[in-house]
Design an enzyme around this catalytic site. Structure first.
Site, PDB file in Angstrom:
ATOM      1  N   GLU A   1       3.935  -1.029   8.305  1.00 48.57           N
ATOM      2  CA  GLU A   1       2.816  -1.937   8.041  1.00 48.57           C
ATOM      3  C   GLU A   1       2.069  -2.242   9.338  1.00 48.57           C
ATOM      4  O   GLU A   1       2.677  -2.570  10.352  1.00 48.57           O
ATOM      5  CB  GLU A   1       3.327  -3.242   7.418  1.00 48.57           C
ATOM      6  CG  GLU A   1       4.021  -3.058   6.066  1.00 48.57           C
ATOM      7  CD  GLU A   1       3.073  -2.648   4.937  1.00 48.57           C
ATOM      8  OE1 GLU A   1       1.835  -2.755   5.118  1.00 48.57           O
ATOM      9  OE2 GLU A   1       3.581  -2.217   3.883  1.00 48.57           O
TER      10      GLU A   1
ATOM     11  N   CYS B   1       7.468 -10.445   2.264  1.00 50.02           N
ATOM     12  CA  CYS B   1       7.368  -9.423   3.313  1.00 50.02           C
ATOM     13  C   CYS B   1       6.151  -9.700   4.201  1.00 50.02           C
ATOM     14  O   CYS B   1       6.261  -9.784   5.424  1.00 50.02           O
ATOM     15  CB  CYS B   1       7.262  -8.029   2.701  1.00 50.02           C
ATOM     16  SG  CYS B   1       8.780  -7.491   1.898  1.00 50.02           S
TER      17      CYS B   1
ATOM     18  N   HIS C   1       8.512  -1.107   5.299  1.00 49.62           N
ATOM     19  CA  HIS C   1       8.887  -1.158   3.889  1.00 49.62           C
ATOM     20  C   HIS C   1       9.691   0.097   3.535  1.00 49.62           C
ATOM     21  O   HIS C   1       9.291   1.203   3.902  1.00 49.62           O
ATOM     22  CB  HIS C   1       7.641  -1.190   2.994  1.00 49.62           C
ATOM     23  CG  HIS C   1       7.264  -2.572   2.561  1.00 49.62           C
ATOM     24  ND1 HIS C   1       6.021  -3.134   2.794  1.00 49.62           N
ATOM     25  CD2 HIS C   1       7.983  -3.525   1.900  1.00 49.62           C
ATOM     26  CE1 HIS C   1       6.001  -4.353   2.294  1.00 49.62           C
ATOM     27  NE2 HIS C   1       7.169  -4.615   1.746  1.00 49.62           N
TER      28      HIS C   1
END
Length: 208
Positions: A85, A149, A168
């Site tokens: 991410e 998250c 992830h």
């Protein structure tokens, strides 16, 4: 004189919803077995899926270990690759956590910027991790999902001035084993540490 070890903190999440066994914590435990080499002090933690615990725990972990980098791992039911991410988001948190709680303001840090990016070049990390030939697919994302998250990533980026990364992983067996996920995280972190060392060497050269 013994050289001081580098501290790295890695977190996974506890169970929530249909994820009665959370692949992120299983993967982080595998990383714990693999380690990051003798010059790194690795500290792993399981974080409950609770907004208020995240807000309390992240600054506490930073204070306790003073990590060079903090890496958070979460599970995504939609992911089919190990996903790095790029950024965390401040607002839009409406999903209830395991305590049936969600922030009244629906945001992480009141008055904070909407989006925070990691200071680590995520595209380069992804490219180098893919070159390790692990038989695991790596990809990059700019949407960590507006749940725990994303909330954790933003909180961590805010606290660490960008020295955080969020990964992830897919659920176990879809398609990767726990060992494959552990190896993938190990590879990513080694790439990150290498990049941080190079950038610091570069800065030190400039100041000498």
């Amino acid at each position: 004189m013994e050289e001081q070890k580098i501290a790295v903190v890695v977190t996974g999440f506890g169970p929530f919803g249909e994820h009665t066994v959370n692949a992120s914590w299983v993967a982080v435990q595998e990383l714990g077995k693999l380690g990051l080499g003798k010059e790194v002090d690795l500290h792993i933690y399981e974080i409950p899926v609770e907004y208020q615990t995240v807000q309390r725990l992240i600054p506490a972990l930073r204070k306790k270990h003073k990590p060079k980098v903090i890496v958070h791992v979460g599970v995504s039911g939609m992911a089919t690759a190990v996903t790095l991410e790029k950024c965390g988001h401040n607002t839009g948190y409406q999903g209830l956590d395991n305590c049936e709680f969600c922030p009244g303001t629906q945001c992480c840090v009141e008055g904070g910027p909407e989006c925070l990016h990691s200071v680590i070049d995520i595209d380069t990390v992804c490219k180098r991790a893919a070159e390790a030939c692990l038989d695991v697919q790596f990809t990059v994302s700019t949407d960590a999902g507006r749940y725990l998250c994303d909330f954790t990533y933003y909180t961590s980026l805010y606290q660490s001035h960008g020295r955080s990364v969020f990964i992830h992983v897919p659920p176990l067996g879809k398609p990767y084993t726990a060992i494959q996920l552990g190896q993938a995280i190990q590879t990513i972190i080694k790439v990150i540490l290498d990049m941080l060392e190079q950038s610091e060497d570069h800065l030190n050269c400039g100041h000498s």
